[in-house]
Design a protein around this motif. Structure first.
Motif, PDB file in Angstrom:
ATOM      1  N   ILE A 182      14.582  -0.626   7.665  1.00  0.00           N
ATOM      2  CA  ILE A 182      13.890   0.630   7.946  1.00  0.00           C
ATOM      3  C   ILE A 182      14.557   1.797   7.219  1.00  0.00           C
ATOM      4  N   ASP A 183      15.876   1.762   7.120  1.00  0.00           N
ATOM      5  CA  ASP A 183      16.597   2.825   6.411  1.00  0.00           C
ATOM      6  C   ASP A 183      16.190   2.905   4.939  1.00  0.00           C
ATOM      7  N   LYS A 184      15.776   1.775   4.377  1.00  0.00           N
ATOM      8  CA  LYS A 184      15.379   1.754   2.966  1.00  0.00           C
ATOM      9  C   LYS A 184      13.940   2.218   2.759  1.00  0.00           C
ATOM     10  N   LEU A 185      13.139   2.196   3.820  1.00  0.00           N
ATOM     11  CA  LEU A 185      11.747   2.619   3.691  1.00  0.00           C
ATOM     12  C   LEU A 185      11.661   4.100   3.346  1.00  0.00           C
ATOM     13  N   LEU A 186      10.830   4.417   2.358  1.00  0.00           N
ATOM     14  CA  LEU A 186      10.605   5.804   1.996  1.00  0.00           C
ATOM     15  C   LEU A 186       9.464   6.330   2.860  1.00  0.00           C
ATOM     16  N   LEU A 187       9.832   6.943   3.991  1.00  0.00           N
ATOM     17  CA  LEU A 187       8.830   7.359   4.976  1.00  0.00           C
ATOM     18  C   LEU A 187       8.301   8.757   4.675  1.00  0.00           C
ATOM     19  N   PRO A 188       6.991   8.948   4.678  1.00  0.00           N
ATOM     20  CA  PRO A 188       6.426  10.292   4.538  1.00  0.00           C
ATOM     21  C   PRO A 188       6.803  11.145   5.744  1.00  0.00           C
ATOM     22  N   LYS A 189       6.782  12.430   5.569  1.00  0.00           N
ATOM     23  CA  LYS A 189       7.117  13.360   6.648  1.00  0.00           C
ATOM     24  C   LYS A 189       6.123  13.217   7.796  1.00  0.00           C
ATOM     25  N   GLY A 190       6.653  13.180   9.015  1.00  0.00           N
ATOM     26  CA  GLY A 190       5.806  13.123  10.198  1.00  0.00           C
ATOM     27  C   GLY A 190       5.455  11.718  10.645  1.00  0.00           C
ATOM     28  N   PHE A 191       6.040  10.694  10.005  1.00  0.00           N
ATOM     29  CA  PHE A 191       5.764   9.313  10.384  1.00  0.00           C
ATOM     30  C   PHE A 191       6.757   8.827  11.435  1.00  0.00           C
TER      31      PHE A 191
ATOM     32  N   TRP B 265       0.832  -1.205   0.000  1.00  0.00           N
ATOM     33  CA  TRP B 265       0.000   0.000   0.000  1.00  0.00           C
ATOM     34  C   TRP B 265       0.861   1.246   0.000  1.00  0.00           C
ATOM     35  N   GLN B 266       0.246   2.381  -0.322  1.00  0.00           N
ATOM     36  CA  GLN B 266       0.929   3.664  -0.307  1.00  0.00           C
ATOM     37  C   GLN B 266       0.905   4.219   1.119  1.00  0.00           C
ATOM     38  N   LEU B 267       2.077   4.519   1.636  1.00  0.00           N
ATOM     39  CA  LEU B 267       2.139   5.004   3.015  1.00  0.00           C
ATOM     40  C   LEU B 267       1.450   6.359   3.165  1.00  0.00           C
ATOM     41  N   LYS B 268       1.520   7.185   2.151  1.00  0.00           N
ATOM     42  CA  LYS B 268       0.911   8.520   2.250  1.00  0.00           C
ATOM     43  C   LYS B 268      -0.603   8.452   2.361  1.00  0.00           C
TER      44      LYS B 268
END
Length: 406
Positions: free
Chosen positions: A357-366, A223-226
């Motif tokens: 976790i370093d590879k995860l593209l995390l949205p801002k504020g997560f 799924w899309q994290l955003k």
């Protein structure tokens, strides 16, 4: 049951009429068990049942009729998806495998059995009641497995062919090819198509859907994290523990097993056992995710998405696979590492999870909270490092509901 002298009826319609008359005034529950076997061999069965329901059974408002069967694909196609039964089905119950806390009760009275020994048996049977009923808790899991899986005439030696013959009949070979393709790892549809040598068409989609409805495989969407919305990326996973064990170890030795000449030393001596057990443990955890949510203090209405997570590699992001990840509406990500090790887990696990976790593209504020789920213990150094938000053991030693232990 009704003591009707000289009852003779060669027609389902007549039998339904007789049954309806006997139940016309009283509160009653009528259950048709293995209804697919009745309907498969008489093309008029379902239409006569439908007519009898409308005209004769339905007027008794204190009567409940239950249609039950193990061939879920047949029930779905001929009853649930049939226009003839529209508006006549009030409730649908899909029977899943037993949850872990119920599975553990089959070791009745055996208080000193380790979590690892229980996992050995569950890695082959999952939570299927029939297989658990055949567990003899007074002998080891290894001996149970030897008798059921590697002895001529054993229940789990015969079960595979019985399942596919009953469910899929003449088409069973096509379904066997698909589950064989998924025995080693989860695959996307196009990868399955290539592996079994067929075109990616509606034919393949239909067969995958049938296996999914039968609970043999599971389709895991990323799924899309955003947004929390599913993406087009999905993989099929062999979610039935017995099928994988059969394909990996029983099927390859059937001739020797039939002669009782297969030498079963121990389950840990089977080739690739540790790797396979990792897959089986993941299946068990994913089928008991609701219990895991409770241990993580996550309420159902807080969850936006949860599944094994796949992040594709692109020019803008690295590839990443997470065993199981939960996203909540509070922008919290719980990154769950499901780890089987025959020995106590050391601090190398921290680097493994950090790299993911370093590879995860995390949205801002997560926020990202790593969780470790294990079987045979973790070292004091892992706990003292304080890296994991939760460390959860596959265990029932403290009597906690769900057979997990913090």
């Amino acid at each position: 049951y009704f003591s009707l002298p000289g009852l003779q009826a060669n027609d389902w319609g007549d039998l339904f009429t007789i049954l309806a008359k006997q139940c016309s005034h009283d509160a009653a529950v009528i259950l048709f068990d293995e209804i697919s076997w009745m309907g498969m061999h008489d093309v008029t069965f379902l239409s006569k049942l439908r007519n009898a329901w409308d005209r004769e059974f339905k007027p008794n408002h204190r009567l409940t009729m239950i249609l039950c069967g193990s061939i879920s694909v047949w029930i779905d196609k001929n009853i649930l998806s049939s226009t003839g039964f529209v508006g006549r089905v009030n409730h649908v119950i899909h029977l899943d495998e037993l949850p872990l806390d119920d599975c553990m009760k089959f070791w009745r009275g055996q208080k000193n059995i380790s979590a690892y020994e229980k996992l050995k048996y569950l890695s082959i049977t999952g939570g299927v009641p029939l297989y658990l009923e055949n567990l003899n808790p007074s002998i080891t899991s290894e001996e149970n497995i030897r008798q059921l899986c590697f002895t001529s005439g054993g229940l789990l030696v015969r079960e595979f062919d019985n399942i596919f013959s009953d469910l899929f009949g003449k088409r069973s070979e096509l379904y066997k090819k698909i589950v064989n393709a998924l025995a080693d790892r989860s695959l996307e549809t196009k990868e399955i198509s290539k592996k079994i040598g067929v075109e990616q068409t509606g034919w393949l989609s239909e067969h995958l859907s049938d296996l999914e409805k039968s609970k043999f495989i599971c389709r895991d969407f990323s799924w899309q994290l955003k947004t929390g919305n599913d993406t087009k990326t999905s993989r099929y996973r062999l979610s039935d523990n017995y099928l994988r064990f059969y394909l990996k170890y029983i099927a390859r030795n059937l001739k020797k097993i039939a002669r009782n000449s297969f030498e079963f030393k121990s389950i840990t001596a089977l080739p690739g056992w540790s790797t396979m057990l990792g897959f089986q443990l993941e299946n068990i955890i994913l089928k008991n995710r609701a219990t895991l949510h409770k241990l993580l203090h996550i309420k159902p209405d807080e969850i936006i998405a949860d599944n094994p997570y796949l992040q594709r590699r692109t020019t803008k992001q690295q590839g990443c696979q997470i065993d199981y990840m939960i996203q909540t509406k509070f922008n919290n990500l719980f990154v769950c590492e499901i780890k089987f090790s025959r020995h106590m887990i050391n601090t190398s696990i921290i680097k493994e999870v950090e790299a993911k976790i370093d590879k995860l593209l995390l949205p801002k504020g997560f926020s990202c909270r790593p969780v470790l789920i294990h079987v045979n213990g973790v070292s004091d150094e892992v706990r003292e490092a304080g890296y994991f938000a939760k460390i959860i053991a596959f265990d029932d030693s403290n009597g906690m509901t769900g057979s997990f232990r913090e």
